[in-house]
Design a protein around this motif. Structure first.
Motif, short mmCIF file in Angstrom:
data_model
loop_
_atom_site.label_atom_id
_atom_site.label_comp_id
_atom_site.label_asym_id
_atom_site.label_seq_id
_atom_site.Cartn_x
_atom_site.Cartn_y
_atom_site.Cartn_z
N GLY A 1 0.78 -1.23 0.00
CA GLY A 1 0.00 0.00 0.00
C GLY A 1 0.81 1.28 0.00
O GLY A 1 0.26 2.34 0.30
N ASN A 2 2.08 1.23 -0.36
CA ASN A 2 2.92 2.43 -0.32
C ASN A 2 2.62 3.35 -1.51
O ASN A 2 2.89 2.99 -2.67
CB ASN A 2 4.40 2.06 -0.32
CG ASN A 2 4.82 1.38 0.96
OD1 ASN A 2 4.16 1.53 1.99
ND2 ASN A 2 5.90 0.63 0.92
N MET A 3 2.10 4.52 -1.25
CA MET A 3 1.77 5.45 -2.33
C MET A 3 3.02 5.97 -3.02
O MET A 3 3.02 6.21 -4.23
CB MET A 3 0.96 6.63 -1.78
CG MET A 3 -0.41 6.25 -1.26
SD MET A 3 -1.45 7.67 -0.87
CE MET A 3 -1.97 8.18 -2.51
N GLN A 4 4.11 6.15 -2.25
CA GLN A 4 5.34 6.67 -2.85
C GLN A 4 5.92 5.72 -3.89
O GLN A 4 6.60 6.14 -4.83
CB GLN A 4 6.39 6.95 -1.76
CG GLN A 4 6.01 8.04 -0.78
CD GLN A 4 5.08 7.57 0.33
OE1 GLN A 4 4.65 6.41 0.34
NE2 GLN A 4 4.74 8.46 1.24
N GLU A 5 5.67 4.43 -3.74
CA GLU A 5 6.16 3.43 -4.69
C GLU A 5 5.16 3.17 -5.80
O GLU A 5 5.45 2.40 -6.72
CB GLU A 5 6.47 2.12 -3.96
CG GLU A 5 7.57 2.20 -2.93
CD GLU A 5 7.82 0.87 -2.25
OE1 GLU A 5 7.21 -0.14 -2.67
OE2 GLU A 5 8.61 0.84 -1.30
N GLY A 6 3.99 3.74 -5.69
CA GLY A 6 2.95 3.47 -6.68
C GLY A 6 2.18 2.21 -6.40
O GLY A 6 1.40 1.74 -7.24
N SER A 7 2.35 1.62 -5.21
CA SER A 7 1.63 0.40 -4.86
C SER A 7 0.17 0.68 -4.57
O SER A 7 -0.65 -0.23 -4.56
CB SER A 7 2.26 -0.28 -3.65
OG SER A 7 3.59 -0.67 -3.94
N LEU A 8 -0.16 1.94 -4.28
CA LEU A 8 -1.54 2.36 -4.11
C LEU A 8 -1.68 3.72 -4.80
O LEU A 8 -1.00 4.67 -4.44
CB LEU A 8 -1.91 2.45 -2.64
CG LEU A 8 -3.40 2.71 -2.35
CD1 LEU A 8 -3.87 1.88 -1.16
CD2 LEU A 8 -3.67 4.18 -2.08
N ARG A 9 -2.52 3.76 -5.82
CA ARG A 9 -2.67 4.98 -6.61
C ARG A 9 -4.14 5.36 -6.67
O ARG A 9 -5.01 4.50 -6.89
CB ARG A 9 -2.12 4.78 -8.03
CG ARG A 9 -0.70 4.23 -8.04
CD ARG A 9 -0.04 4.36 -9.41
NE ARG A 9 -0.57 3.50 -10.42
CZ ARG A 9 -0.15 2.25 -10.65
NH1 ARG A 9 0.77 1.71 -9.88
NH2 ARG A 9 -0.66 1.55 -11.64
#
Length: 549
Positions: free
Chosen positions: A254-262
Motif C-alpha cells: 500500500g505504499n503510495m510513494q512506490e505506486g503500490s496504491l494509486r
C-alpha cells in the motif's frame, strides 16, 4: 525471432519510445524523434485554458459562493498486489530494480506469447471483495481494454469489464476528531482484477521519453467507490482506510510513494438541491493523502468559480494532473469514454469460476480488520484518538493486543505506546517490530509501576533502555538497584536532611512562597536517585514544611 528481440531488450535496459523501427544485424531498435510535436503526442498533453484561481481559497467572495454548491467525489483506487510473480507470467517485480530487467515475451506483448493466470491474484481479489462487504461473482471473466500508449506494448490491457469479481460493497470508517469527527459509510461499486502498464521516464528537458517495462503485467486490483464523498478530507480518509485494509489483509504494502496504491479522483460540483451530477473531472498524480485533500479542494474551488462566473461549459470531462509545486491541477488529456476502449472478452484466458467452499475458506481466514479493531477498542473504554492511532498500523495494533493479553491495563498500555514509544520510533526512524522492547516487558513495566515497585520516572528510564538494547524489566531493576523507596521512615530522614541544608529556602516557603515545595521535592528525589515514592514523599514533605508555620 522473439528470443532475439528479447535478448536485445535485456542488453539495452531502457527501451526508447517507438517512433521509427530500424533493423540492424537482427536487432530491433526503438528510436526517439526529438521534436516538440512528437513529445506533445507522447505525453498526450493538451495546453490548458488558463483560469486564474491561485488565491480563490483565500477569497471571501468565493467562500460565500462555495456554500451554494455541493461537491460529488468518487475514487478509483489501484492496488498493486504483493504476489511473487506478475499476473500472467513468471517474471518477478521488485520496486526500483534496474529498468527492463524483469520482462519476458508475455509482459512485453510479443506476438505468439500467451498469458497464464496467477491464481494468487484471484485469492487476493476475493479477500479484498469480502473485506469490503462486496457480493462476489462466482463466475467472472477477463476482457481486453483497447488503447494505445507507449508503455502498453500489447496495445490493450487485460482487465475486467462487465462481470467484475466483486460488486456492491461498502466501507466504514471514522473521521479523526481534528477533521470534525464522526462515522462515515461509503459505497463500493466494484472491485476488479487487471494488469499494470509499464512506466514512461521523461528526460528533464522534455525532449525524449524512455520506457521501462518492469511494471508491465504486475497484478492490480481496481477498487471503484460510489460518488459518496463530499470534500477532500472524506476522500483522503477513504483512501487511507483502503490502504489499511489491504495491509491488514497482506495483499499489498500500500505504499503510495512506490505506486503500490494509486488514487484517481473524480470530482464534480453542482448547485445545492440539484439532483443530477455536474461534469466530472479526473485528477491523477497524487502520491500522498495530503495531496488528495489539497487537489480535491483546489478542483472544487476551480469548478465553483467557473460556475459562479457563468462559465460552467468550460468544465469538460478530462484528466488533470496535480502539480504539487504549484498546488494546482492542470489539463493532461481529454477523457476517453467506454466506446473508445472497445472492450471485448479476453480470448486467451478462461473464465474465473469460484466455489462456495473456496470463498468460505477465505472468509474464515480473514484477520480482524481495522473497523473491527476500532469497535473493539472503543468497548475497552479507549478514546477515539487512542482507537484511531492504535488501529492505523497493524503492527502497532498487534503489539498493543499482545501487551494487554499479558495483563496490562488497556489505557496505560495505549498511553505508553502513543507517547514515549511512538516518540522513540519517530526519532530513531524505526517501526514497532524493529524496537527491542517486547509486549511482555511493556506489560511487566506497567505492572511494576502500578504496584509501586518503581516510580513512573524510573519506568521511563527503563523503557528507553529496553527500546534501545532489550533485556528485562526485572533484570534492569536489580542491576541498577531501581526499586522504589516506600519506607516512610527512610523518606522522612531524606526530607529532614534536605530541609536542614536549605534553611533560606525554608524560611521563604514559610513566608508565603509556597511554590518552593517543588524545589524541595526535586532535591529529595535527587538525593534518593529518583527512587522515593512521590506520594509518600509529598505527604511527609508538606507535614514538615507546615509544622512550624
Amino acid at each position: 525471432m522473439a528470443s532475439t528481440i528479447f535478448r536485445s531488450f535485456q542488453s539495452h535496459p531502457f527501451v526508447l519510445q517507438p517512433t521509427t523501427l530500424l533493423r540492424r544485424k537482427n536487432v530491433l531498435l526503438y528510436c526517439t524523434v526529438r521534436s516538440a510535436q512528437t513529445q506533445a503526442a507522447t505525453q498526450e498533453k493538451v495546453k490548458p485554458r488558463q483560469v486564474r484561481v491561485s488565491n480563490v481559497t483565500q477569497n471571501k467572495t468565493l467562500e460565500n459562493v462555495l456554500k451554494d454548491y455541493e461537491a460529488v467525489i468518487g475514487i478509483e483506487t489501484h492496488v498493486q498486489l504483493s504476489t511473487v510473480t506478475k499476473a500472467f507470467c513468471s517474471c518477478p517485480y521488485n520496486y526500483a530494480s534496474q529498468p527492463n530487467t524483469s520482462i519476458c515475451p508475455i509482459c512485453m506483448g510479443l506476438p505468439g506469447a500467451l498469458p497464464i493466470l496467477n491464481f494468487k491474484v484471484i485469492e487476493s481479489a476475493v479477500k479484498v471483495g469480502l473485506a469490503l462487504n462486496c457480493k462476489l461473482a462466482l463466475n467472472s471473466k477477463f476482457d481486453r481494454k483497447q488503447y494505445f500508449y507507449a508503455d502498453l506494448p500489447k496495445g490493450y490491457q487485460i482487465s475486467q469489464f462487465d462481470v467484475p469479481i466483486a460488486t456492491g460493497g461498502y466501507i466504514d470508517l471514522d473521521i479523526p476528531v481534528e477533521f470534525g469527527g464522526g462515522h462515515r459509510k461509503f459505497g463500493i461499486t466494484r472491485v476488479h482484477m487487471e494488469e499494470d502498464a509499464g512506466k514512461l521516464m521523461h528526460s528533464d528537458d522534455g525532449s525524449r521519453s524512455q520506457v521501462d517495462l518492469n511494471r508491465a503485467g504486475v497484478p492490480l486490483l481496481e477498487i471503484v467507490s460510489e460518488p459518496d464523498m463530499r470534500n477532500g478530507t472524506e476522500a483522503a480518509e477513504y483512501a487511507a482506510e483502503i490502504q489499511r485494509v489491504v495491509r491488514y489483509l497482506g495483499v499489498s504494502n500500500g505504499n503510495m510513494q512506490e505506486g503500490s496504491l494509486r488514487c484517481d479522483v473524480n470530482v464534480s460540483v453542482r448547485p445545492i438541491g440539484q439532483l443530477h451530477f455536474g461534469t466530472k473531472v479526473e485528477i491523477k498524480n497524487m502520491n500522498s493523502f495530503s495531496n488528495v485533500t489539497r487537489a480535491i479542494d483546489y478542483e472544487i474551488s476551480r469548478q465553483v468559480l467557473l460556475h459562479s462566473q457563468g462559465q460552467e461549459k468550460e468544465i469538460v470531462q478530462e484528466t488533470r494532473l496535480w502539480e504539487e509545486g504549484a498546488q494546482k491541477t492542470f489539463t493532461m488529456r481529454k477523457k476517453e469514454g467506454l466506446s473508445d476502449y472497445r472492450y471485448f472478452p479476453e480470448p486467451d484466458l478462461p473464465g474465473v469460476f469460484l466455489t462456495k467452499d473456496y470463498v468460505d475458506s477465505i472468509q474464515d481466514s480473514l484477520p480482524e480488520l481495522p473497523e473491527m479493531k476500532r469497535r473493539r477498542y472503543e468497548k475497552m473504554g479507549l478514546s477515539m484518538q487512542d482507537v484511531l492511532f492504535l488501529a492505523n498500523d497493524m503492527n502497532v495494533a498487534d503489539f498493543f493486543d499482545t501487551t494487554i493479553t499479558k495483563g496490562a491495563d488497556a489505557k496505560l498500555a495505549a498511553n505508553w505506546i502513543m507517547s514515549d514509544i511512538a516518540a522513540y520510533m519517530k526519532n530513531e526512524e524505526l517501526t514497532i517490530p524493529e524496537v527491542k522492547l517486547s509486549p511482555q516487558e511493556l506489560a511487566e513495566l506497567i505492572a511494576y509501576i502500578k504496584d509501586g515497585t518503581i516510580s513512573g520516572k524510573i519506568g521511563k528510564q527503563i523503557l528507553f533502555e529496553l527500546l534501545a538494547k532489550g533485556g528485562t524489566v526485572k533484570g534492569l531493576i536489580e542491576e541498577k538497584d531501581l526499586v522504589q523507596i516506600v519506607d516512610p521512615i527512610e523518606i522522612e530522614k531524606m526530607v529532614e536532611k534536605v530541609l536542614s541544608e536549605n534553611p533560606k529556602q525554608l524560611d521563604q516557603y514559610r513566608s508565603g512562597k509556597t511554590k518552593l515545595q517543588g524545589y524541595f521535592a526535586g532535591q529529595i528525589m535527587k538525593l534518593s536517585k529518583g527512587k522515593a515514592n512521590p506520594g509518600i514523599l509529598n505527604k511527609i514533605l508538606l507535614e514538615k514544611l507546615n509544622a512550624q508555620s
